[in-house]
Write a protein that holds these residues in place. Structure first.
Motif, PDB file in Angstrom:
ATOM      1  N   PRO A 177     -15.309 -20.300 -11.601  1.00 39.19           N
ATOM      2  CA  PRO A 177     -14.858 -19.665 -10.889  1.00 39.19           C
ATOM      3  C   PRO A 177     -13.327 -19.453 -10.825  1.00 39.19           C
ATOM      4  N   GLY A 178     -12.352 -18.248 -10.849  1.00 40.95           N
ATOM      5  CA  GLY A 178     -11.306 -18.216 -10.025  1.00 40.95           C
ATOM      6  C   GLY A 178     -10.318 -18.500 -11.433  1.00 40.95           C
ATOM      7  N   SER A 179     -10.830 -18.594 -12.663  1.00 41.06           N
ATOM      8  CA  SER A 179      -9.675 -18.327 -13.997  1.00 41.06           C
ATOM      9  C   SER A 179      -8.938 -16.664 -14.582  1.00 41.06           C
ATOM     10  N   ALA A 180     -10.373 -16.074 -14.402  1.00 40.88           N
ATOM     11  CA  ALA A 180      -9.926 -14.572 -14.736  1.00 40.88           C
ATOM     12  C   ALA A 180      -9.328 -14.320 -14.062  1.00 40.88           C
ATOM     13  N   THR A 181      -7.966 -13.621 -14.686  1.00 42.57           N
ATOM     14  CA  THR A 181      -6.648 -12.458 -14.571  1.00 42.57           C
ATOM     15  C   THR A 181      -6.536 -11.225 -15.600  1.00 42.57           C
ATOM     16  N   GLY A 189      -7.168 -11.483 -18.993  1.00 44.80           N
ATOM     17  CA  GLY A 189      -6.038 -12.764 -18.900  1.00 44.80           C
ATOM     18  C   GLY A 189      -7.392 -14.408 -18.695  1.00 44.80           C
ATOM     19  N   LEU A 190      -6.687 -15.595 -18.941  1.00 48.36           N
ATOM     20  CA  LEU A 190      -7.845 -16.686 -18.247  1.00 48.36           C
ATOM     21  C   LEU A 190      -6.888 -17.207 -17.584  1.00 48.36           C
ATOM     22  N   ASP A 191      -6.223 -17.738 -16.391  1.00 47.60           N
ATOM     23  CA  ASP A 191      -5.684 -18.886 -16.168  1.00 47.60           C
ATOM     24  C   ASP A 191      -6.565 -20.060 -16.269  1.00 47.60           C
ATOM     25  N   LEU A 192      -6.760 -20.724 -16.618  1.00 46.33           N
ATOM     26  CA  LEU A 192      -7.731 -22.209 -16.386  1.00 46.33           C
ATOM     27  C   LEU A 192      -7.261 -22.541 -15.551  1.00 46.33           C
ATOM     28  N   ARG A 193      -5.280 -22.864 -14.983  1.00 48.61           N
ATOM     29  CA  ARG A 193      -5.124 -23.575 -14.125  1.00 48.61           C
ATOM     30  C   ARG A 193      -5.863 -23.603 -13.058  1.00 48.61           C
ATOM     31  N   ALA A 194      -5.734 -22.180 -12.774  1.00 50.17           N
ATOM     32  CA  ALA A 194      -6.092 -21.469 -11.391  1.00 50.17           C
ATOM     33  C   ALA A 194      -7.470 -21.983 -11.164  1.00 50.17           C
ATOM     34  N   GLY A 195      -8.216 -21.594 -12.462  1.00 50.83           N
ATOM     35  CA  GLY A 195     -10.244 -22.316 -11.866  1.00 50.83           C
ATOM     36  C   GLY A 195     -10.071 -23.715 -11.326  1.00 50.83           C
ATOM     37  N   LEU A 196      -9.726 -24.190 -12.134  1.00 55.40           N
ATOM     38  CA  LEU A 196     -10.074 -25.863 -12.399  1.00 55.40           C
ATOM     39  C   LEU A 196      -9.260 -26.227 -10.858  1.00 55.40           C
ATOM     40  N   ARG A 197      -8.419 -25.484 -11.028  1.00 57.92           N
ATOM     41  CA  ARG A 197      -7.548 -25.958  -9.536  1.00 57.92           C
ATOM     42  C   ARG A 197      -8.538 -26.025  -8.088  1.00 57.92           C
ATOM     43  N   ARG A 198      -9.701 -24.505  -8.392  1.00 60.45           N
ATOM     44  CA  ARG A 198     -10.022 -24.272  -7.274  1.00 60.45           C
ATOM     45  C   ARG A 198     -11.545 -25.070  -7.468  1.00 60.45           C
TER      46      ARG A 198
END
Length: 245
Positions: A177-181, A189-198
């Motif tokens: 969760p949090g990776s979709a953008t 798109g995917l923001d993997l860093r955002a999902g991994l941070r969360r």
């Protein structure tokens, strides 16, 4: 951690090596079609640059999985990389753990108090299937505490450039969760860093730092999406017992 030992981290760029195009010039990946002799020179330059013998740099045979390997000592170049793994963990000082990327997320983790460090290769598949919880679990088994772990997310494909089909985006978002953008083009798109941070923060990790560079945009870094074939840059973590710096 023992007195005089400190955690160090390095992220390389494309500059400073001997590889020829399209791997120019500081390619550290030996699995991408580059001349092996050039890669060997580049790896020796990396070892010299961080002040460690080449055999004290530990490499992975990265497979986009969630296998985690604990390493307790050096490997000679003839041993090759640690097989079939996407994360390395150690308590051994002066042993540098290396993750190679060219759009995937390199993650460097450390509990400085417990003296436990990790290097992680987290691509879309590995992030989706939970490589990070596996690594943190191994670190805890070795004495680390989540609230003492600091994380560093290195350069990777950014959400503004990492276009994926809508179904893929929804699938990854379900597990991370949090990776979709949305990308700059207004596409899924995917923001993997955002999902991994969360994910890291939800596990109780105390701090998450991030190198904001996008590999697709930044020509000083290798990017498979921008142009394949290409090289790989390294993110490295080690516990330095030299007392210098």
């Amino acid at each position: 951690m023992a007195s005089g030992v400190r955690v160090r981290r390095v992220v390389t760029t494309r500059a400073g090596g001997v590889s020829e195009a399209p791997y120019d010039s500081f390619n550290l990946g030996d699995h991408v079609g580059d001349d092996r002799a050039a890669v060997e020179v580049n790896r020796r330059r990396l070892a010299e640059g961080i002040g460690l013998p080449l055999e004290r740099l530990v490499w992975m045979e990265q497979i986009h999985g969630r296998n985690v390997t604990v390493v307790n000592g050096p490997r000679s170049p003839s041993d090759g990389p640690v097989p079939v793994t996407d994360a390395l963990v150690t308590k051994e000082p002066d042993l540098a753990l290396v993750t190679l990327t060219a759009d995937c997320v390199p993650i460097l983790l450390s509990d400085d108090e417990a003296g436990v460090i990790a290097a992680v290769h987290a691509g879309r598949i590995g992030a989706r299937i939970g490589i990070v919880p596996e690594v943190v679990g191994v670190m805890i088994n070795l004495g680390a505490r989540p609230e003492q772990i600091g994380a560093f997310l290195g350069p990777a494909a950014s959400g503004r450039r990492y276009e994926v089909p809508a179904a893929m985006q929804a699938d990854v978002e379900k597990f991370l969760p949090g990776s979709a953008t949305r990308t700059v083009n207004g596409t899924p798109g995917l923001d993997l860093r955002a999902g991994l941070r969360r994910q890291l923060l939800a596990m109780g990790v105390s701090s998450v730092a991030e190198d904001p560079r996008c590999t697709i945009e930044d020509s000083t870094l290798f990017s498979h999406r921008r142009g394949a074939p290409t090289g790989r840059f390294a993110s490295v973590i080690w516990m330095d017992s030299s007392g210098q710096g």
